[in-house]
Each structure stands twice: as C-alpha cells, then as structure tokens.
Design a protein around this motif. Sequence first.
Motif, PDB file in Angstrom:
ATOM      1  N   ALA A   1      10.759   9.058  91.705  1.00 58.70           N
ATOM      2  CA  ALA A   1      11.823  10.063  91.771  1.00 58.70           C
ATOM      3  C   ALA A   1      12.815   9.829  90.646  1.00 58.70           C
ATOM      4  CB  ALA A   1      12.539   9.977  93.119  1.00 58.70           C
ATOM      5  N   GLU A   2      13.416  10.915  90.159  1.00 55.59           N
ATOM      6  CA  GLU A   2      14.364  10.820  89.047  1.00 55.59           C
ATOM      7  C   GLU A   2      15.645  11.580  89.391  1.00 55.59           C
ATOM      8  OE1 GLU A   2      11.392  10.275  85.258  1.00 55.59           O
ATOM      9  OE2 GLU A   2      11.978  12.327  85.808  1.00 55.59           O
ATOM     10  N   TYR A   3      16.783  11.056  88.872  1.00 49.92           N
ATOM     11  CA  TYR A   3      18.100  11.562  89.231  1.00 49.92           C
ATOM     12  C   TYR A   3      18.941  11.780  87.980  1.00 49.92           C
ATOM     13  CZ  TYR A   3      16.607   9.282  93.579  1.00 49.92           C
ATOM     14  OH  TYR A   3      15.895   8.876  94.682  1.00 49.92           O
ATOM     15  N   ASN A   4      19.822  12.749  88.055  1.00 54.99           N
ATOM     16  CA  ASN A   4      20.870  12.925  87.055  1.00 54.99           C
ATOM     17  C   ASN A   4      21.828  11.741  87.192  1.00 54.99           C
ATOM     18  OD1 ASN A   4      23.467  13.684  85.922  1.00 54.99           O
ATOM     19  ND2 ASN A   4      22.732  15.797  85.846  1.00 54.99           N
ATOM     20  N   ASP A   5      22.001  10.955  86.123  1.00 60.88           N
ATOM     21  CA  ASP A   5      22.761   9.715  86.271  1.00 60.88           C
ATOM     22  C   ASP A   5      24.276   9.916  86.283  1.00 60.88           C
ATOM     23  OD1 ASP A   5      23.411  10.112  83.595  1.00 60.88           O
ATOM     24  OD2 ASP A   5      22.357   8.337  82.860  1.00 60.88           O
TER      25      ASP A   5
ATOM     26  N   PHE B   1       9.904   4.474  93.398  1.00 61.93           N
ATOM     27  CA  PHE B   1      10.467   4.009  92.129  1.00 61.93           C
ATOM     28  C   PHE B   1      11.555   5.014  91.762  1.00 61.93           C
ATOM     29  CE2 PHE B   1      10.983   3.285  87.677  1.00 61.93           C
ATOM     30  CZ  PHE B   1      10.506   2.009  87.387  1.00 61.93           C
ATOM     31  N   HIS B   2      12.809   4.563  91.697  1.00 61.06           N
ATOM     32  CA  HIS B   2      13.953   5.449  91.480  1.00 61.06           C
ATOM     33  C   HIS B   2      14.496   5.249  90.070  1.00 61.06           C
ATOM     34  CE1 HIS B   2      14.309   6.194  95.871  1.00 61.06           C
ATOM     35  NE2 HIS B   2      13.903   4.950  95.958  1.00 61.06           N
ATOM     36  N   THR B   3      14.706   6.367  89.365  1.00 63.76           N
ATOM     37  CA  THR B   3      15.228   6.315  88.002  1.00 63.76           C
ATOM     38  C   THR B   3      16.412   7.251  87.847  1.00 63.76           C
ATOM     39  OG1 THR B   3      13.064   5.780  87.050  1.00 63.76           O
ATOM     40  CG2 THR B   3      14.701   6.709  85.562  1.00 63.76           C
ATOM     41  N   TRP B   4      17.540   6.714  87.378  1.00 65.30           N
ATOM     42  CA  TRP B   4      18.697   7.530  87.010  1.00 65.30           C
ATOM     43  C   TRP B   4      18.703   7.623  85.491  1.00 65.30           C
ATOM     44  CZ3 TRP B   4      18.392   4.785  91.339  1.00 65.30           C
ATOM     45  CH2 TRP B   4      18.942   5.301  92.520  1.00 65.30           C
TER      46      TRP B   4
ATOM     47  N   GLY C   1      11.864  13.361  77.346  1.00 63.73           N
ATOM     48  CA  GLY C   1      11.572  11.946  77.124  1.00 63.73           C
ATOM     49  C   GLY C   1      12.204  11.059  78.183  1.00 63.73           C
ATOM     50  N   ILE C   2      12.284   9.760  77.895  1.00 63.13           N
ATOM     51  CA  ILE C   2      12.896   8.841  78.857  1.00 63.13           C
ATOM     52  C   ILE C   2      14.338   8.543  78.523  1.00 63.13           C
ATOM     53  CG2 ILE C   2      10.684   7.770  79.408  1.00 63.13           C
ATOM     54  CD1 ILE C   2      11.502   5.405  77.669  1.00 63.13           C
ATOM     55  N   GLY C   3      14.821   9.019  77.375  1.00 70.53           N
ATOM     56  CA  GLY C   3      16.225   8.869  77.043  1.00 70.53           C
ATOM     57  C   GLY C   3      16.590   7.488  76.534  1.00 70.53           C
ATOM     58  N   LYS C   4      17.826   7.389  76.030  1.00 65.50           N
ATOM     59  CA  LYS C   4      18.312   6.140  75.456  1.00 65.50           C
ATOM     60  C   LYS C   4      19.063   5.288  76.465  1.00 65.50           C
ATOM     61  CE  LYS C   4      18.598   7.834  70.705  1.00 65.50           C
ATOM     62  NZ  LYS C   4      17.538   6.944  70.225  1.00 65.50           N
ATOM     63  N   ARG C   5      19.240   5.786  77.662  1.00 68.68           N
ATOM     64  CA  ARG C   5      19.865   4.976  78.700  1.00 68.68           C
ATOM     65  C   ARG C   5      19.179   5.281  80.018  1.00 68.68           C
ATOM     66  NH1 ARG C   5      25.543   8.408  79.201  1.00 68.68           N
ATOM     67  NH2 ARG C   5      24.893   9.753  80.949  1.00 68.68           N
ATOM     68  N   GLY C   6      19.193   4.337  80.922  1.00 70.73           N
ATOM     69  CA  GLY C   6      18.545   4.564  82.207  1.00 70.73           C
ATOM     70  C   GLY C   6      18.758   3.395  83.150  1.00 70.73           C
ATOM     71  N   LEU C   7      18.576   3.676  84.435  1.00 69.94           N
ATOM     72  CA  LEU C   7      18.670   2.658  85.481  1.00 69.94           C
ATOM     73  C   LEU C   7      17.488   2.856  86.420  1.00 69.94           C
ATOM     74  CD1 LEU C   7      20.250   0.453  87.137  1.00 69.94           C
ATOM     75  CD2 LEU C   7      21.313   2.374  88.350  1.00 69.94           C
ATOM     76  N   ASN C   8      16.750   1.796  86.680  1.00 73.95           N
ATOM     77  CA  ASN C   8      15.610   1.842  87.587  1.00 73.95           C
ATOM     78  C   ASN C   8      15.858   0.908  88.768  1.00 73.95           C
ATOM     79  OD1 ASN C   8      14.094   3.445  85.688  1.00 73.95           O
ATOM     80  ND2 ASN C   8      13.679   1.567  84.557  1.00 73.95           N
TER      81      ASN C   8
END
Length: 610
Positions: free
Chosen positions: A93-97, A291-294, A306-313
């Motif tokens: 799952a993916e979220y707006n950070d 698996f959670h990704t912001w 893409g996966i972007g230049k910043r992220g939190l898993n």
Amino acid sequence: MSATGASEDQPPVLWDSLDVAIIGGGPAGLAAAIALRSVMPDLRLKVFEAGPEATQQGAGVGVYANGARALETLDPRILHELVSRAVYTIAFAEYNDVTGERWPHLRVNKAEEALERLGYAPCVAPWSSLRDALRARVPQGVLEFGCRVTHCSGPGLEGWREELAARAQAPQGAEGERAGNGVNGAAAAPAVAGAGVGAGADGEEEWYTLRIAQLTPDASTGGAAGGNGASGPQAPAPPPPGAAAGSREVAARARFVIAADGYFSRTRRTEDFSSGRVPLPAAIAPRELWFHTWMQAAADGSRPPGIGKRGLNIYATSEEGDQGLRLVWSLYAPTSALAEAGLAYPMPRAGGQVGGSGSGTASGSGVHTEGSGGGGGPSSAAAATESDDSEPVSVQLTQRNGSSALARALAVTSYLPADVRAMLAATPPERVGEFGLHMQPEETYVQGAWVRSGMILIGDAAHSGTPNGQGANLALEDAAVLGALVRRKGLSRETFAAWEAERLPRVKAIMYDKSPGLTASTDLIQSTVLEPLWSPGALAAEAGEGAAALLPSEVAAEVKAALAAGQEEEAQQAVIRWSRARIKEIVGSKLAGRVYPEAVAPPPGTVMRG
C-alpha cells in the motif's frame, strides 16, 4: 613467506601467506567464503569483519528467486533456515506522505501462486538472519571479528580510481574490447599447476598487504586472534589514523583480495517495533503484514510514476520469538533535504570530523545521495586503496547511531502526518542508524571497474545502485558465480577477469532496467540458473532422521545410488528436488489460512516497491 614483526612504517603481519583475504563479514563476504571453500577446501582464507561480534543489526532484506537460487547453490540448508524465519507480505500500500491519504491502488502478493510457478516465493527476512544463516556454514576459524581493513596495497591498485573515472567517460569500441582481455588490457596469468592459485605474469607470486585496525582483547569480545601462517612477534603497533580506541594496527598478506565491504542492507533507517514502546500509525494497526510506503505526491496529489527522492517504508521482517511480529521503519531522503535543514553531510563524528567508522555493526540507514558514485570506482573498497594513510571519507562509511541520527531523521520529515511522525519520535534512539546510500552510475559498468589484477569487488562494493531490493540478491549471485568459475578455471587473475565479464551485463540489466513494468529484469531474476557448489555425496553423508536441516535418509539413499551408478547430475537433482519440496513445506505452513484483499491496479506505468 613467514610472518614478520613490526618496523617503523609496517605493522606486524598477523596473517601471512593467505590465498584469499575477504574484506567484510556481511552476506557477500560470507557467501564468497562458502563458495570458495566449497570448491577448494584447502584454501587458506580469512574473512575480516570490522564489527567486534555478530550482533542483531539491519532491518529486512528481500530475498527473490535469484537470491534464493544462489543460497541453494551454496548449501540448500541456508535457504531453508532463512525462509523459516521470513515474512511473506500480503499487500503493498502507498500513501501521500503529507496528507496521509492512501492511494486507491493496492498490489496483492499471493505467495502461493509464485510458490507453485517458481518453486519459491519472494520473502522478507531479517538482515541478521541472512548473515547468521551464512555464517553457520562458514568453516570454523575463517571469520575474524574486530578487524577493520584501513588500507590495501598491492599490484595494479595505484591509480585505479582515476583510470576508471576516465574510462567511464570514454566511448566503448575496439580499445574497450581490448581492455576486456585479461584485466585492464594486461595479460592474464594462468592458474599455477596443481595449486589452482594464480601467480604474477612473470611466474613469481604477487602479494597484497592489508593494514588492519584490530580491536584488542579488552575492546572486543572475540579477542585478538591469528592463524593461517601467523608466527613471530606480534608487538602492538599504534592504531591507524581514525581508528577506534582499544585497537592496534596489524597486517595480513594474501595473493588475492575480495572486497565485500559495501553497503548490503537496502533499508535506510531502521527501528524494531517488537518492544511495543512505539505507537503504530493508524493505517498499520489492522494490516501488519502489509508493506506500507509514504511517498511524495505529484503536484496534483496523485501518485507519481517513480519512487521519488524521499520515502518512508514500514514492514514486517519476522514472525518469530516471544514478542511475535517484528516491524521496522526505513526512511530515505536526498542530501539536499539535510542541507535545507541546516545539517551537514556526512554526519559529523565526535570531535567535529566527518566520515564514518565503517564498523559494520549498526542497523538501518538513512541518506540517499544524489549523483554520487564518482568515476566508477567503488566507494569504500576503492577508497582503501589510496596511497596515503588517512582514513577515507566515503559515502559507504558514513554510519552513525543514536540520538543524533534520530534528530536528523526528524529534521527532514516535518512534512509527515502527525501519527507517522509521532512514531518516528517515539523510537528508542539506540535503535536508529544513518547510512549513506552510494549509487554507482550506469555508465561506470565497464570492464576493469570491479577487478584489478588480483583484487575483486563483489556485492555493493562493486555495484550498489537504485534501492530496488536486488542488492543482497546480486551479491549472493556474485559469490555463487565466482565459486563456479574458480572450480572450472582455478583461482587466478584470469578467473577474476572472466567473472567480471560475465557479471557486468547481467547486473547492469537488472539494476538499470528501463522496460515497462520492469518485465526484463523480472524475467532475468525468475529464470536464474546457477551451478551447485556443494557435493551431493557430502550432503548425503550428513543424513539423519528427524532433523529438517539435514538430508533425510531416503533422499541420501537416492543420492548414494545415483553416485554409485556414476550419475553425478542425477544425484544433484535428487538434492534439488528435496530442497524445493522442503521449501514448499515450510512456506506452505506459513501461508495456511490466509485471506487476501482485492487488488486494485495502479496508474499505468507505475512501478511499486517489493
């Protein structure tokens, strides 16, 4: 060659006349040791690990089909041990950070389907579990803790990084093809007859000298240890510049060097939630096996391609122990985010210096460095070949733990939703570490980048790249392929050059796949075939009843019958059939009774993690 004592500018040689010295006791280094000793049991080999002991470290590592096949190639029991401790993620799952809103798409991972189709299902296991499973199969006396290699000198290393920088910019043509003959155009020496160990081009042995900051007994639980030819005086020498207190400078001499001290774990900052002291964000509580990704949203609030230049898993790495499920968090950010927050990069060391200890003992990491990689030279391993004696300051060696690492994480994540940020802030500081993420540019994948004379770089020391989960898997492949080539060709510079020529195009194709949906690299990964390095007869000799880690008696009997009939390949296949059946049994028990959510396709062209 006998061991020597210290002189004014040379520390005492504690390990002399080694065939191979491996720098780094992580998965790549341990796998290489297993591979080489499998095909050359009498090899004089040492693995030098900077950490003082094998502590729990790192977060999770994804083990895909190619990594699984490499582990099975080294010893099927390593893979069995790993999957028994692994987690099979249910969904991604993916979220707006910034807003915390979950985007509607959801990728569902039905591991049963992969298990049936491939005989294996990708999983996530604790990094320490991978290392421990490998370490259990390393012959006793090979691994030396508390030994940080600070400098390596020997044939072919002078000017290596500078040459690679120039060659990475040059067009590939006839000259580049000639460079593939041997190493950097030099004539490659054949293996020494009978010994299987290479010599110099003139028939004389050439040696590498490793300077090592060795923790002394009062600073290391493992104590000072020697072996493999060590003799003579071992008087303490002063520690090298930048070395930790409680260490002395010693040396090792070897015909060949394998640098496996790159950055193995693909997680960037890590914390274990099993203590229950850290409050979970609301999105996670009912979905712990997701698996959670912001990640940063596009300008219109949608999920970027893409996966972007910043992220939190946030994800699970194990389901074992008294505390049950183990969750970790992993944050990555560009160095520009640190600069905007007024923070230095690399993180200053005590006393105001920058750089890192390179101890290899911390877990997690943190900073994704944009445009790093230099001229194709490997970060930490190549830095250790510089001519001066100063401690190299490299991206690979920026490693810090504790309250400073946590404070820096909080400083670059002010945009996160309140409950997610509260989770970060509540993390015990001692469980947070920061690492630099070194990325080798695609144009540096040229012949001569990973091998120079008798020195070879494997794993992330050679080809750290985009955080696509393939780092550890390709490192395991590196070791398996090296072992197979050494068995066929002997241990020589020619073999190292052949290894590089074989690995370069495959690793590049996987690390820099530009096909839609990464279909090209996925096909390469799932179709991996590697040559078994173990002996079916040796495994059959360890047969036993009631021990899942050993070959069962009926399989051993099948193997022995095939060997008696001269059918070596059939004996191997009998072991592989047993191994695959054992994997299905282990994984099937973990997946029993699962209920899956409904999958929702992401926007066209989207590449999701995992």
